[in-house]
Design an enzyme around this catalytic site. Sequence first.
Site, PDB file in Angstrom:
ATOM      1  N   CYS B 101      16.021  19.509  -2.896  1.00 51.28           N
ATOM      2  CA  CYS B 101      15.468  20.838  -2.612  1.00 51.28           C
ATOM      3  C   CYS B 101      14.608  20.800  -1.348  1.00 51.28           C
ATOM      4  O   CYS B 101      14.669  21.690  -0.515  1.00 51.28           O
ATOM      5  CB  CYS B 101      14.660  21.337  -3.806  1.00 51.28           C
ATOM      6  SG  CYS B 101      13.961  22.991  -3.590  1.00 51.28           S
ATOM      7  N   CYS B 194      13.361  22.348 -12.776  1.00 50.61           N
ATOM      8  CA  CYS B 194      13.076  23.770 -12.980  1.00 50.61           C
ATOM      9  C   CYS B 194      14.283  24.536 -13.481  1.00 50.61           C
ATOM     10  O   CYS B 194      14.139  25.542 -14.164  1.00 50.61           O
ATOM     11  CB  CYS B 194      12.539  24.389 -11.702  1.00 50.61           C
ATOM     12  SG  CYS B 194      13.719  24.490 -10.340  1.00 50.61           S
TER      13      CYS B 194
END
Lengths: 391, 362
Positions: B101, B194
């Site tokens: 990410c 997440c």
Amino acid sequence: MAYLDHAATTPMLPEALDAYAAAAREIGNPSSLHAAGRGARRLVEESRERIAAVIGARPSEVIFTGGGTEADNLATKGIFWARRDEDPTRLRVVASSVEHHAVLDAVDWLGRHEGAEVTHLPVDDAGRVDPEEFAGLVRAHGEQIAVVSVQWANNEVGTVQPIPELAALASAAGIPFHTDAVQAVGQVPVDFAESGVAALTLTGHKLGGPVGVGALVLGRDVSCTPLLHGGGQERDVRSGTLDTPGVVAFAVAVETSVRARLEYADRVTALRDELVRRVLATVPDAIYNGDPERRLPGNAHFSFPGCEGDALLLLLDAQGIYCSTGSACSAGVAQPSHVLLAMGADDARARSSLRFSLGHDSTEADLDALLAALPGAVERARRAGAWKTPR
Amino acid sequence: MRVLAAMSGGVDSAVAAARAKEAGHDVTGVHLALARNPQTYRTGARGCCTLEDSRDARRAADVIGIPFYVWDMADEFHASVVDDFVEEYAAGRTPNPCLRCNEKIKFEAVLDRAVALGFDAVVTGHHARLGADGLLRRSVDLAKDQSYVLAVLTREQLDRAMFPLGDWTKDRVRAEAAARGLAVADKPDSHDICFIADGDTRGFLEGRLGSAPGDIVDGRSGEKLGTHNGAYGYTIGQRKGLNLRVPAADGRPRYVLSITPVTNTVTVGPREDLEVDTVTATRPIWHEASGDVRCEVQLRAHGDVVPASVTVSEGNLTARLETPARGIAAGQAIVAYRPDPGGDIVLGSATITAGTRESAHA
């Protein structure tokens, strides 16, 4: 600072602000029987009469609400429920595909939870509903239609709908017709009785009044099941203690803006036309969206090919230019405008759009500020790319 | 400078944005919407992708007094991080989605867009130090240090990054947030992945990859010891949950040694067979001169460091470990550090392709 977002909310008119402050100093619940209550009730009823007078309605037809969203929900759900109670097979709800979400989502909710059969009326590339198409729908399903809702003018691209024509078709078939006129009152001629609609939404903060107060103008013969139950205020259709200072200021704003409408429309239309001309001269490939003629005076809506509306907004905001992408937000994320998509725009064009909306306090200087900032912002936004276009 | 603050809705990024503004920069806050459907991601205070997090970020931006926008990065995140995560497991590797990410979203998609829009840098609340010398170092707070998941950044990316929290412990960051009136001061730290709402990674992968039964075999004898429902459910070094029918001859526990997607085989063996002394890796990001570099390497997130000598050449990195390490999984990053009193300095990183044993067992 250049505020070019009057379709989102308008600055309060000084006379509305003064009226608000004066009424807010007084005590009294309009439902109370004593002198203080009578004083408040007098203010509320005078306000009702003032609004009715300039909107072409009878005072008893004005039902105060907590704003446009509530009035839209009350009209669509309340009339649907009442009509379904009269005839359990009457389940069809018709709304244009370019309605504000206060209507669209209320109608969708009826579809998901109340067994409504929802029909969305298509629009042409200017955002207009075709009366022929609507006439066909009424012919085919007239008996089953519980309620129709078509906005008077669109909040994003400013297109004005042929409301009297549509309302006449509905009325001839005995179908109650609601129109969301929050963007239209004070901008274009709106007369409740003359238009032939059964219900009409207006709100304070789009015409120089306070936020949080609006009205549903509801014909005396139209049955409407309440959303809010309680003390039985407002013909038993909308319970809840009335917001006296809000109502008073709302009435002042409606009256002032409707009375000043002709002069306002001339001035703001000229200013808008100049804005459009200058934007198209500066960004020659910009697309002017909506209906060039049948349109709100203050609305200028463009697509800027190769740009993200979001990026333009960020860049203009940084230079004190306030405008809007005009699109709805879901989870805080900008979605491509359902209005532009319904008008046949592709995803990229829908995402590249920006709305400038002028109002009573707009000036030439606002245009100068916008035009000074726009070329650089467009160039930058183009460099950042239409990043959401399909890869 | 015009600075874009990536604001997750957590305490760290809020304080980082506040500090950037206080340092005199022209700061704009951006929350990245990463979930296609916010309800499917972690809720409450744990992730960085929910509606609540977005509101927390906006509230913090309002308190700091900076503009705030939400950028929809769900498609990019899905393609670069979530799909990659699934593909890596399917290929028998163990990916680090946070690292990915940073590499592909925060310091590529977001940074590129920010630069195009006229911003000079992206500021985040990562716990790592990036000083005027341009060197990336571990945070003062070693328990919170995130240099491992930032080591993948190139020189160009680092030149446009700002990490204002590296000199601060988490406790001090929280205290500062409270002093600044930021409501997120007490918000719990985010954990885990997440985009896996319930924390059940194996279940998530099974939903994506389906059930694929195969054999669990002994690494030395080749004997079949049991079956599995999908090789992606295993990680190198894993001991629990093997459910082997046949006990080991020596009665000692067995560990996952390797995963072979082609044959859909999970190979197990005794603990000592996990030991490797040579790690090879690909796609190196290297800030040092090439040649043999004596340093320390970290082979997984929150893992211990091992002294090693590292060579980088032709798109590959080879590390010879001075003491053997266990549980080295392909797909994880190897990050090389030079110990330094001012914070261990990141020399570079690469993606592990294999761990091998070159010297004989002691």
